[in-house]
Design a protein around this motif. Structure first.
Motif, PDB file in Angstrom:
ATOM      1  N   TRP A 167     -11.878  -3.269  18.771  1.00 57.07           N
ATOM      2  CA  TRP A 167     -10.599  -2.733  19.249  1.00 57.07           C
ATOM      3  C   TRP A 167     -10.371  -3.120  20.710  1.00 57.07           C
ATOM      4  O   TRP A 167      -9.708  -2.416  21.468  1.00 57.07           O
ATOM      5  CB  TRP A 167     -10.577  -1.204  19.083  1.00 57.07           C
ATOM      6  CG  TRP A 167     -10.716  -0.800  17.648  1.00 57.07           C
ATOM      7  CD1 TRP A 167      -9.756  -0.881  16.675  1.00 57.07           C
ATOM      8  CD2 TRP A 167     -11.897  -0.312  17.012  1.00 57.07           C
ATOM      9  NE1 TRP A 167     -10.270  -0.438  15.466  1.00 57.07           N
ATOM     10  CE2 TRP A 167     -11.590  -0.092  15.644  1.00 57.07           C
ATOM     11  CE3 TRP A 167     -13.201  -0.015  17.442  1.00 57.07           C
ATOM     12  CZ2 TRP A 167     -12.527   0.387  14.715  1.00 57.07           C
ATOM     13  CZ3 TRP A 167     -14.126   0.467  16.535  1.00 57.07           C
ATOM     14  CH2 TRP A 167     -13.778   0.660  15.186  1.00 57.07           C
ATOM     15  N   ASN A 182     -10.581   5.004  16.211  1.00 57.72           N
ATOM     16  CA  ASN A 182      -9.455   4.085  16.027  1.00 57.72           C
ATOM     17  C   ASN A 182      -9.027   3.959  14.569  1.00 57.72           C
ATOM     18  O   ASN A 182      -7.912   3.498  14.286  1.00 57.72           O
ATOM     19  CB  ASN A 182      -9.811   2.690  16.563  1.00 57.72           C
ATOM     20  CG  ASN A 182      -9.729   2.600  18.079  1.00 57.72           C
ATOM     21  OD1 ASN A 182      -8.666   2.724  18.665  1.00 57.72           O
ATOM     22  ND2 ASN A 182     -10.872   2.383  18.710  1.00 57.72           N
ATOM     23  N   THR A 204      -5.013   6.898  12.150  1.00 61.87           N
ATOM     24  CA  THR A 204      -3.673   6.450  12.535  1.00 61.87           C
ATOM     25  C   THR A 204      -2.654   7.536  12.204  1.00 61.87           C
ATOM     26  O   THR A 204      -2.977   8.474  11.461  1.00 61.87           O
ATOM     27  CB  THR A 204      -3.273   5.185  11.775  1.00 61.87           C
ATOM     28  OG1 THR A 204      -3.107   5.541  10.384  1.00 61.87           O
ATOM     29  CG2 THR A 204      -4.317   4.090  11.910  1.00 61.87           C
ATOM     30  N   ASP A 215      -0.364   7.373  10.113  1.00 61.83           N
ATOM     31  CA  ASP A 215      -0.258   7.424   8.667  1.00 61.83           C
ATOM     32  C   ASP A 215      -1.385   8.231   8.031  1.00 61.83           C
ATOM     33  O   ASP A 215      -1.147   9.024   7.103  1.00 61.83           O
ATOM     34  CB  ASP A 215      -0.255   5.993   8.088  1.00 61.83           C
ATOM     35  CG  ASP A 215       1.081   5.283   8.325  1.00 61.83           C
ATOM     36  OD1 ASP A 215       1.123   4.041   8.165  1.00 61.83           O
ATOM     37  OD2 ASP A 215       2.062   5.971   8.681  1.00 61.83           O
ATOM     38  N   GLY A 253     -10.748   6.168   8.136  1.00 64.36           N
ATOM     39  CA  GLY A 253     -10.179   7.215   8.973  1.00 64.36           C
ATOM     40  C   GLY A 253     -10.640   8.620   8.617  1.00 64.36           C
ATOM     41  O   GLY A 253     -10.268   9.581   9.300  1.00 64.36           O
TER      42      GLY A 253
END
Lengths: 307, 307, 307, 307
Positions: A11, A21, A24, A26, A185
């Motif tokens: 990243w 990271n 998100t 979403d 995530g």
């Protein structure tokens, strides 16, 4: 780093939050849809002196600056309203930031002379962590939480034994038992039953003879699934004593330093696990944000699972 | 209490959480549906020495027990793996629990010799709050958050003036500007612009000459709308100096003690307010859980608004 | 108080220092003449985490705010002279005031609802001891010190056994062995050998099973001899468990409260005792002043015996 | 070091106490004979929040773990004797070790990358000062004290002005006024009147605009007279701002580092100075021992002058 599993540079060379990271907007919005019943489960142990705190750390000390007893003893009120004036109780805390349910920041552990993403160890000084401080994660960790209940999935409901090294195969069993999959995530909560066992002991020294925890085979497993964070109901995430001949905490190096994967410790997953066993739902909205303490290498937290 | 607005006994003589009772699984589930974009806004100021902390409290002191600099100076590693052994940074904190973004517990303030719901002040001692401690709220405050942006709604975008007493009519204006309504169980975030102003000052003593805050007419307004909690970007919720002739903090008595309404202070609402002004949406999922500290009369927090 | 041995009112109704009043300029000047060789013996144990600290108290925590390692890691210097600028190390301490070698103030212990000289217990609040604080003794205890070496005098050189109640007859034996007498204004140092034994133990829990200490018959003995203070190398002065059927620390009541006699604990008398045995001189100038902490109920000290 | 005034190697390459080596049993025995009247003068300011503490350090925080008010509010007693059981007040302290009357250890200040006697700065880490810690001086400073009263000797009784650099000639004047001489092993107490001035100020910011203190010419003067320690009633010993163009505290380098001369700060010399002016005797027994805190770079003290 070429021979290792790592996320350095993934990243950018200036990244300070690693696998967070993977979270998100979403993934957060999707996680919120997992709230169906509005049931809230805290994963925090009580923040108090008695607890499975790492022996090198002091117990927290909560002290009252002023109390109700002081006013009963004659301390003057403030102002005159209402009814003779206001009275205030106030308190202080002296605590190791990692004395209770916590996140380890990426500045908490490393090997060699660099931390995650090549940050030189000389940037972590008495003034705190100039980079990789916990405050960089102050708007994390909100996302999809998944509980992997190892006692129920593979140990007949019994807590895992001290010294048991959890394997990637064990995690697969728990995922299957959870009837779901692990997604990028996610915040993984892995239950061993170890921390609650502490409170049943007459002699606390039993507790420190070893702990169930992650073994080396879980590192590529976690890396491949792009989880944002891992939290457990043990004290140090990884199996103790570690696999192989020597002491130490090598997975802290492989996870925190090489992958930039934030670790949570001293979670209590009993109430959450019982609910997941009852309704068969092992995914939820997870909110476990640290305190916004600049330069801290960890933070006390009160992580919530919301179903 | 017969002549006062109060909630004593409303949830039973043993109740210890007051208006947090307005939050139910249904209200939480409904609040989760307000997450549309997955945008997270922390409402915490940095937890550090410089800040609009009440002058009677010490600034927080963050101290490193071990740092990267120690290892560079020759401190021995732990174990031998990987690559010569692990290295750990560790830290401690000495802080007033209300030195930064915080909840006031119902045990924080009262008048007369009883606290909310008739708890005798003698139950708040050096050992902490035997009742009404912040830990009773450890699975709160998750719910629908609503931002009332007073500067934008009624002050041309300017921060409210020191000493400005916010009225119920002002709150109505802000509600209309938010194009929504206030519902039972809501956590109200009321913006004044006061806390951020602190950081612009060359001479901090200016800041303490007064503050905008709630006036008396807001008490029945909050009571009627059955809000679960109120949090603001000022230091003491209520206007300073208070309305009327004498000093003191009388609304702490009317809100915390009489209504059992938890108060949040030292919030930073700038980023959230800018986003709400941009998308016109003033409601969101709010997650502002305290640390699970038994007997504490307040807690540092990092409250999140999720849209 | 009529039925008790006590000193209430002896030095006036407003007196706050009790038997320290037996120390006068004359006794101090006479004590100074006892310095013959200029040999200094500290009676302090190291002020550190490992030690025979009462289990209810936290170990002290010494933390560096800045260290040499920080500068080696790049922390900027202050000014430019000499040679590139100055460097400073700085530190903090979090400690129970009675975690190490200490005085108990007269505000530390009592029974009923009054302390020494009738001070109401309600004057000892979160703000500290409004009366009887240790700071009232800030120019004490300077005077003639006398060592009573019980192991050598009556136990064949062996430390006294846990649970051994020292009697007035035992003290007489030690006085005779010291070939001196006890005078008004003296600070008595009574050796048991108990504190040093702590450091030899593999299992610290052995230490807490009991302690040698003063028994009830020593109270009139101390009262009659008008000693200014008593200090010992045990943790709580009096025998543990106490004489008689119940637990508790009754001599703290009889000595601190009734007599107003300041007590010193966690002294280390080994080096001093060896020297006294070698030269046969058991009297010396004693200087054991507390820190000048307003309202404190005890103080860490580093008491010196000068021969 | 060849071009500098220094004591490196004077007492061996392993020496850690510097000029304290000038104190010997003979000098201590001789100092004891200076006690004529048995009058004790503490040179400590109150150890409390209000005081001329260096602005970078927190004020001390004294907190009660248990108080009399708690017992009045119903806290249970310990044991049953006497009269229903014992009651205990207990307290904690969080403090910068140099927040009040103090010694600076030889590990407190340096320049370049070595401290006194060539100790590498990397030996001063988060674990404390491995060498040159204050605990090395735990049986010091007992010896002949001499008061140099500069206000009376050379300033018409007025406190010295902020920014006034004391010269060697000034010290000579004060020595002559004291009608005595400075001898090897002495502890010099140099009065400016600056610290007591703090307490008279309505606006504390005045105090920090500058301070009277030692100038460069005093360094060879102190070195030649082989004093063991220097203590003053200012905050940083040396004149502020320093002589010459830049900021900084260069004399800390020349005295602590090069000479190994321990420095005492935040003394209060008013009562002692008044007595010396009254009886014309400026020499006395001085006892200013630090707490025995391993690895500390300073210590709070309550230094006594006994005449």
């Amino acid at each position: 780093m070429a021979d290792r599993l790592h996320n350095w540079g993934r990243w950018g060379s200036g990244d300070e939050i690693g696998t967070a990271n993977f979270i998100t907007p979403d993934t957060i919005a999707a996680a919120a849809t997992l709230v169906r019943r509005g049931a809230v489960f805290s994963c925090a142990i009580p923040f108090e002196a008695r607890g499975p705190r790492y022996p090198t750390r002091l117990p927290p000390q909560h002290l009252m600056k002023r109390s109700g007893a002081d006013y009963a003893a004659g301390h003057p009120t403030y102002g005159t309203m209402p009814d003779g004036g206001m009275k205030f109780a106030d308190d202080y805390l002296f605590a190791a930031l990692q004395c209770s349910t916590q996140w380890d920041a990426l500045s908490h552990a490393w090997y060699g002379d660099t931390l995650y993403n090549g940050v030189p160890e000389t940037e972590i000084r008495s003034t705190g962590a100039a980079r990789l401080g916990i405050e960089k994660l102050y708007q994390h960790f909100v996302g999809r939480g998944v509980l992997l209940d190892l006692p129920r999935a593979m140990n007949g409901g019994e807590r895992l034994a001290q010294g048991y090294a959890i394997s990637d195969a064990d995690l697969d069993i728990a995922v299957r038992a959870a009837r779901t999959e692990v997604r990028r995530g996610d915040i993984l909560l892995i239950r061993t039953g170890h921390v609650p066992w502490f409170y049943t002991l007459a002699d606390e020294r039993e507790f420190w003879k070893g702990a169930p925890g992650l073994g080396r085979s879980t590192v590529p497993w976690l890396h491949a699934r792009e989880v944002a964070a891992v939290a457990m109901d043990n004290v140090a995430i990884e199996v103790q004593p570690p696999e192989g001949a020597d002491q130490g905490l090598p997975l802290h190096g492989l996870l925190l330093r090489d992958l930039g994967l934030t670790l949570g410790e001293l979670f209590d997953l009993e109430a959450l696990a019982a609910d997941c066993a009852a309704d068969g739902v092992y995914e939820f909205l997870f909110v476990g944000q640290p305190l916004r303490i600049p330069g801290a290498v960890g933070s006390p937290i009160n992580p919530l699972a919301i179903k």
